[in-house]
Design an enzyme around this catalytic site. Structure first.
Site, PDB file in Angstrom:
ATOM      1  N   CYS A   2      49.778  36.161  49.529  1.00 49.83           N
ATOM      2  CA  CYS A   2      51.223  36.138  49.688  1.00 49.83           C
ATOM      3  C   CYS A   2      51.835  35.522  48.427  1.00 49.83           C
ATOM      4  O   CYS A   2      51.286  34.590  47.849  1.00 49.83           O
ATOM      5  CB  CYS A   2      51.719  35.334  50.889  1.00 49.83           C
ATOM      6  SG  CYS A   2      51.157  35.986  52.460  1.00 49.83           S
ATOM      7  N   GLU A 488      28.037  42.741  39.121  1.00 52.87           N
ATOM      8  CA  GLU A 488      29.460  42.801  38.776  1.00 52.87           C
ATOM      9  C   GLU A 488      29.922  44.254  38.607  1.00 52.87           C
ATOM     10  O   GLU A 488      31.016  44.622  39.040  1.00 52.87           O
ATOM     11  CB  GLU A 488      29.705  41.974  37.500  1.00 52.87           C
ATOM     12  CG  GLU A 488      31.093  42.053  36.907  1.00 52.87           C
ATOM     13  CD  GLU A 488      32.207  41.564  37.831  1.00 52.87           C
ATOM     14  OE1 GLU A 488      31.922  41.072  38.931  1.00 52.87           O
ATOM     15  OE2 GLU A 488      33.380  41.736  37.447  1.00 52.87           O
ATOM     16  N   LYS A 610      44.867  39.024  45.046  1.00 54.73           N
ATOM     17  CA  LYS A 610      44.296  38.373  43.868  1.00 54.73           C
ATOM     18  C   LYS A 610      43.816  36.951  44.153  1.00 54.73           C
ATOM     19  O   LYS A 610      42.745  36.555  43.720  1.00 54.73           O
ATOM     20  CB  LYS A 610      45.352  38.367  42.769  1.00 54.73           C
ATOM     21  CG  LYS A 610      44.888  37.802  41.457  1.00 54.73           C
ATOM     22  CD  LYS A 610      44.101  38.811  40.686  1.00 54.73           C
ATOM     23  CE  LYS A 610      43.601  38.289  39.362  1.00 54.73           C
ATOM     24  NZ  LYS A 610      42.395  39.027  38.946  1.00 54.73           N
TER      25      LYS A 610
HETATM   26  C1  F6R Z   1      36.799  40.718  41.918  1.00 57.62           C
HETATM   27  C2  F6R Z   1      37.619  39.534  42.035  1.00 57.62           C
HETATM   28  C3  F6R Z   1      37.234  38.505  43.036  1.00 57.62           C
HETATM   29  C4  F6R Z   1      37.472  37.096  42.452  1.00 57.62           C
HETATM   30  C5  F6R Z   1      37.238  36.047  43.543  1.00 57.62           C
HETATM   31  C6  F6R Z   1      37.367  34.652  43.015  1.00 57.62           C
HETATM   32  O1  F6R Z   1      37.249  41.540  40.906  1.00 57.62           O
HETATM   33  O2  F6R Z   1      38.601  39.383  41.366  1.00 57.62           O
HETATM   34  O3  F6R Z   1      35.919  38.662  43.454  1.00 57.62           O
HETATM   35  O4  F6R Z   1      36.613  36.901  41.374  1.00 57.62           O
HETATM   36  O5  F6R Z   1      38.171  36.248  44.576  1.00 57.62           O
HETATM   37  O6  F6R Z   1      38.631  34.416  42.479  1.00 57.62           O
HETATM   38  P1  F6R Z   1      38.912  33.182  41.536  1.00 57.62           P
HETATM   39  O7  F6R Z   1      38.156  33.397  40.271  1.00 57.62           O
HETATM   40  O8  F6R Z   1      40.403  33.207  41.318  1.00 57.62           O
HETATM   41  O9  F6R Z   1      38.456  31.968  42.257  1.00 57.62           O
END
Ligand code: F6R
Length: 615
Positions: A2, A488, A610
């Protein structure tokens, strides 16, 4: 998850809030809404689906006001629908709320409010908040006091913004726990609120980040921050160095494509300033590690989720080889569900682009409680992960907007390389300006060039994607330091193109997965000329002999592989420890172009957001 935006000032709030929401849409796109104060009344527009729907609605039914709040939703309680979209309004229409988080005790609070006669208009947990705030206002409290009293009744983690028509000159923002950040932007005669920096970066670089259990009252010219218990807080004002232009998509079709292409530059930014090329020394002052502590260090435990966890797996190879310190890598989401063994000679390293991932933050808390030294590698400056760490290294990737992480992956590996060199230097394994240190530094200095070369080959990858996009299963194989790259590569493909893909350690193939291989199964093998080259070559042969379609990522000039594989993606020869940063790039581009060929929504894949601020 959100996205929240708030504005108070002399400008027309609507375009400003919608623009901010556009930059936060990666945080959720189930529905969107906006409320502004218009001629003393709260006016709301909300719609299900992407922000575009809301924008069209606002065009048909314009809004006009100088203060307002907006929201883009990733649904938790209640289906995505326009009645469940935020903002939520009180029954008398005087108070409005946007919220990020989950009200864990919402059932009990809803029952209590319903017993008092409140009629709910949505199925969301959030709606209880606005009724609770309004109840306090109706008892004579001002909006700050009312919000303070209401949020104390909530269980769970929250980011909340409140606007009351009865106090048209202020906004109230609250943060409780790790439901996502609350950034306050300080302008000239105007103030901004956002879940994340890019939403307001074009208006101001001066920002305050609320800590858990803090709340802010904003007027056009001033801010007052206090704890939920009413203690005034003297908050630090950060100046954000990110360039607002880098938060925009520019000429690229998608943010993901732009961010892939930015990697040569972001890696340069990551290395620059940390490596003294003249003196042959690595400096990481923000890690706050004394030579004594470095010598005592016995173990590093990396905690992270998703792509960041795969970065940690690569980092394990790098740190163990260069600094000779054992590294364990654990998912943030798993770490606290056992009784991890930690002592004071252990450092816990969190890797997180957003600095907000709730599972990673919870793992950090667990480690802190057990007495570990806490480090983080973060991209979002001022984020929770950075603030709770004893020491940190920033990724310097700039804003990453595409939901699929790309440049944060490569810059966080580069950061771990820097940490490895720094530790080795502090532990006396590498001498500043010594030949080994110089060789490592030389490798780092050439890395952006190597990456730039691969990025220049995007057209070949796009052509390959055209041949592959109709397959429905893929297998990715790697070995040694490139095994995490297989993980990955598969993750990138599945998350944006919805193709089933598995990453596997190549040597494990014959223990099961080889049964999957037939002429419908593309097998992507990372087969660089390194210590495991011959082994990978024989995996390629085995996959071929079972009828698989083999795509090899290979080193420039390798003709042997060309005789065996159906397709070869060439990358320049690179130092083994840095090779994952180079070999992942064609896999990012392949996933991107396959998704584009399939007509998928690359920057906003279904069901994803995200920043994952719920468990
Ligand atoms: C995949 C992706 C997610 C993040 C994960 C961790 O492309 O973006 O797997 O890597 O949600 O997010 P952060 O790095 O923000 O803790």
């Amino acid at each position: 998850m959100c996205g929240i935006v708030g504005y108070i000032g002399p400008q027309d709030a609507t375009p400003l809030i919608l623009n901010g929401l556009q930059r936060l849409e990666y945080r959720g796109y189930d529905s969107a809404g906006i409320a502004v104060l218009q001629k003393g009344e709260i006016a709301i527009r909300r719609d299900v689906g992407k922000l575009n729907n809301l924008m069209q609605l606002v065009q048909q039914e314009p809004l006009n006001g100088r203060i307002g709040i907006g929201h883009t939703r990733w649904a938790t309680h209640g289906q995505p629908s326009s009645r469940n979209a935020h903002p939520h309004i009180s029954a008398n229409g005087r108070t409005v709320v946007v919220h990020n988080g989950i009200v864990e005790n919402f059932r009990a609070l809803r029952d209590e409010l319903e017993a008092e006669g409140v009629r709910f208009q949505s199925d969301t947990d959030t709606e209880v908040i606005v009724h609770l705030v309004q109840r306090e206002i109706s008892c004579g409290k001002n909006v700050t006091e009312a919000t303070q009293a209401a949020v104390k009744l909530l269980r769970g983690a929250h980011a909340i913004v409140v606007l009351s028509a009865d106090e048209p000159d202020r906004l109230v923002a609250v943060r409780i726990g790790n439901a996502g950040g609350v950034a306050l932007g300080i302008g000239e005669g105007e103030m901004f609120i956002a879940s994340d920096i890019p939403a307001i970066l074009e208006h101001t670089r001066r920002m305050i980040f609320l800590e858990s259990r803090q709340m802010a009252t904003l007027t056009r010219d001033a801010y007052h921050i206090q704890t939920l218990d009413g203690e005034p807080v003297d908050a630090e004002v950060h100046t954000i160095s990110w360039d607002p232009v880098s938060a925009a998509r520019g000429e690229y079709r998608h943010f993901m494509q732009k961010e892939i292409q930015e990697q040569a530059r972001s890696l340069t930014d990551t290395i620059r300033g940390r490596v003294d090329f003249q003196r042959g020394v690595v400096t990481l002052p923000d890690l706050t590690l004394t030579p004594d502590e470095a010598k005592r260090l016995k173990r590093i435990v990396t905690v992270a989720c998703g792509t960041s966890a795969y970065s940690g797996l690569v980092g394990k190879f790098i740190i163990e080889e260069i600094a000779r310190i054992p590294v364990e890598v654990d998912y943030g989401s798993e770490y606290r569900y056992r009784d991890p063994i930690i002592d004071e000679d252990c450092a816990v390293l969190a890797i997180t682009q957003s600095g907000e991932t709730v599972d990673t933050l919870a793992a950090m808390e667990e480690a802190r409680d057990k007495g570990a030294k806490l480090w983080s590698i973060v991209n979002a400056v001022g984020s929770q992960a950075m603030r709770v760490s004893d020491g940190f290294v920033t990724m310097q990737a700039g804003p990453e907007i595409g939901v699929a992480s790309t440049k944060a992956f490569t810059t966080s590996i580069a950061d771990q390389y820097l940490i490895a060199l720094y530790l080795a230097q502090q532990r006396g394994l590498l001498t500043p300006d010594g030949p080994d240190m110089c060789a490592h530094i030389d490798d780092l200095a050439h890395l952006p060039d190597l990456v730039g070369t691969v990025l220049g080959r995007e057209q070949a990858i796009e052509d390959l994607a055209a041949e592959l996009y109709q397959y429905t299963n893929f297998l990715y194989l790697g070995r040694g330091i490139n095994y995490p790259i297989a993980l990955e590569g598969a993750l990138k493909l599945k998350e944006i193109s919805y193709i089933h893909a598995e990453g596997y350690p190549a040597g494990e193939m014959k223990h099961g997965p080889i049964a999957l291989i037939d002429e419908h199964m593309p097998v992507l093998a990372i087969c660089l000329r390194d210590a495991v080259y011959d082994k990978m070559l024989s995996q390629v042969e085995q996959a071929k002999s079972r009828g698989g379609i083999v795509i090899a990522v290979a080193t420039d000039g390798d003709t042997r592989i060309a005789e065996k594989a159906d397709h070869v993606i060439y990358v320049p020869d690179c130092p083994p420890l840095l090779s994952p940063i180079v070999s992942v790039i064609p896999l990012q581009m392949l996933a991107y172009h396959i998704a584009v060929w399939r007509g998928a929504d690359v920057d906003q894949p279904r069901n994803l957001a995200k920043s994952v601020t719920v468990e």
